[in-house]
Design a protein around this motif. Structure first.
Motif: not given
Ligand SMILES: *Cc1c(COP(=O)(O)O)cnc(C)c1O
Length: 404
Positions: A74-76, A104-107, A260-261, A288-289
């Protein structure tokens, strides 16, 4: 003929780590027997915790079976992970809901990409010294103005010096910014901000209508009570702050990739536009996640077993930080950081420049660190050592420095 993005041409070369690598390589070639210890690295060195490895194996097996295969995430992000994150916030008394969390894939990606949802002429304020991503991503977006070589700064950014005189917490700038980047516990200084001080920043941002982009990548290293783990511990942060977190420094995910944000739904611009909606749109369009396998592993970080194991890893690095901090202090150095962060920020002796001290350490005791001036003009005469090495090598490096 096409033209490249002219903003990129304003970027200053990332000389810092390449210059360090070149100097170390040249020294090693001339002195092949030198036993060099690297305390400059910003990367973790311990392997992933057993509970995380178990979960990775399980998730990989799920991907090999028709019934449990997962395609696009899922997007989020998956709810199992976002719920775990939301629960952690709840545990700290922060009111953050599952659908305000974007996995996400990182900060690094998030702190570089987040500027996209702001206007092109937004006024940006950064700390000096600073994690370079905040600066460079805004240069690429055209917000920097010209580079001023004599001042080592861009003309349109607001620089907020973090020095001994303000205990490495910035003062409110004279000119009002639209976007304020704060990172606490801080890379590179290892210093942090009290809850009362952060509350003042939140009040200030709400008052002038600015957004704080709060990078909390080192939250897991906080040992002192008065230090906030999240900006949402402050009253009013939901209307002025975005928080960015990572699994890299707390759980060793630097090569696994997860972050994550948080964008609260109450965060709106001057015209009432929701930043949450814009970031959701951006995420949905350009991302795309994070992989299912990685998100499963990430969720383990929030379980009791996972917490126990990653706490041990963080404690290991914290012990190194203590060794560096206490050792240098004993040797008569002026040292900062290290208490709530894996970074020690030391003042160079005898007013040496950061690079002179770099050469001195490399040549005389074969220890590599990072010159503070590489993080901004206010980093001159400072030097960063990191706690991410092994305990044995850290002890040896500090013994060498003490004997210098
Ligand atoms: C290491 C670091 C990050 C983490 O980035 P990832 O992309 O999650 O590995 C973010 N911000 C700062 C200030 C860092 O030092």
């Amino acid at each position: 003929m096409f033209k490249a993005n002219q903003n990129y041409l304003r970027l200053q070369g990332s000389y810092l780590f390449s210059t360090i690598a070149k100097k170390v390589a040249a020294y090693t070639e001339a002195n092949p027997n030198a036993n060099i210890i690297r305390l400059g690295i910003g990367d973790v060195t311990q392997p992933l915790a057993p509970a995380i490895i178990d979960e990775l194996h399980k998730a990989v097996d799920e991907m090999g079976k028709k019934e449990t295969f997962h395609g696009y995430a899922p997007d989020l992000g998956y709810e199992f992970l976002r719920n775990a994150i939301a629960d952690e916030y709840k545990g700290r008394g922060c009111e953050i809901s599952t659908d305000e969390i974007f996995v996400s894939d990182g900060a690094k990606s998030d702190s570089g990409n987040i500027q996209e949802i702001f206007s092109e002429d937004a006024k940006v304020a950064v700390c000096d010294p600073v994690y370079p991503v905040y600066v460079d991503s805004n240069v690429m977006a055209g917000r920097s103005g010209e580079w001023i070589p004599s001042e080592q700064r861009y003309s349109n950014f607001i620089y907020m010096p973090c020095t001994e005189s303000n205990n490495f917490t910035p003062e409110f700038p004279k000119e009002n910014p639209d976007i304020i980047y704060l990172c606490y516990p801080n890379n590179p200084t290892g210093m942090t901000i009290s809850k009362a001080q952060l509350q003042e920043w939140v009040d200030y941002a709400n008052r002038i209508g600015a957004v704080i982009l709060y990078d909390a990548a080192y939250e897991a290293y906080i040992t002192e009570k008065d230090v906030p783990h999240s900006i949402y511990e402050c009253e009013g942060a939901r209307t002025c702050a975005i928080e960015i977190r990572s699994f890299s420094k707390n759980a060793g995910f630097t090569g696994v990739r997860l972050g994550f944000t948080v964008v609260p739904k109450d965060l709106r611009d001057a015209d009432g536009v929701s930043l949450h909606d814009l970031w959701a749109r951006r995420h949905g369009t350009k991302y795309n996640g994070a992989p299912y396998i990685i998100q499963k592993a990430g969720a383990v970080v929030f379980t009791p077993e996972g917490q126990k194991e990653i706490r041990e890893q963080v404690s290991y690095y914290q012990k190194n930080a203590r060794v560096i901090y206490d050792g240098l202090k004993d040797a008569g150095y002026t040292v900062y950081g290290g208490v709530n962060a894996p970074y020690i920020w030391l003042k160079t002796p005898d007013n040496m420049t950061s690079w002179e001290f770099f050469d001195h350490l490399l040549e005389d005791v074969h220890v590599v660190g990072t010159p503070g001036s590489g993080f901004g003009p206010s980093g001159e005469h400072f030097f960063r050592l990191t706690a991410f090495g092994t305990y044995e090598k850290t002890v040896e490096a500090i013994d060498r420095i003490k004997a210098m």
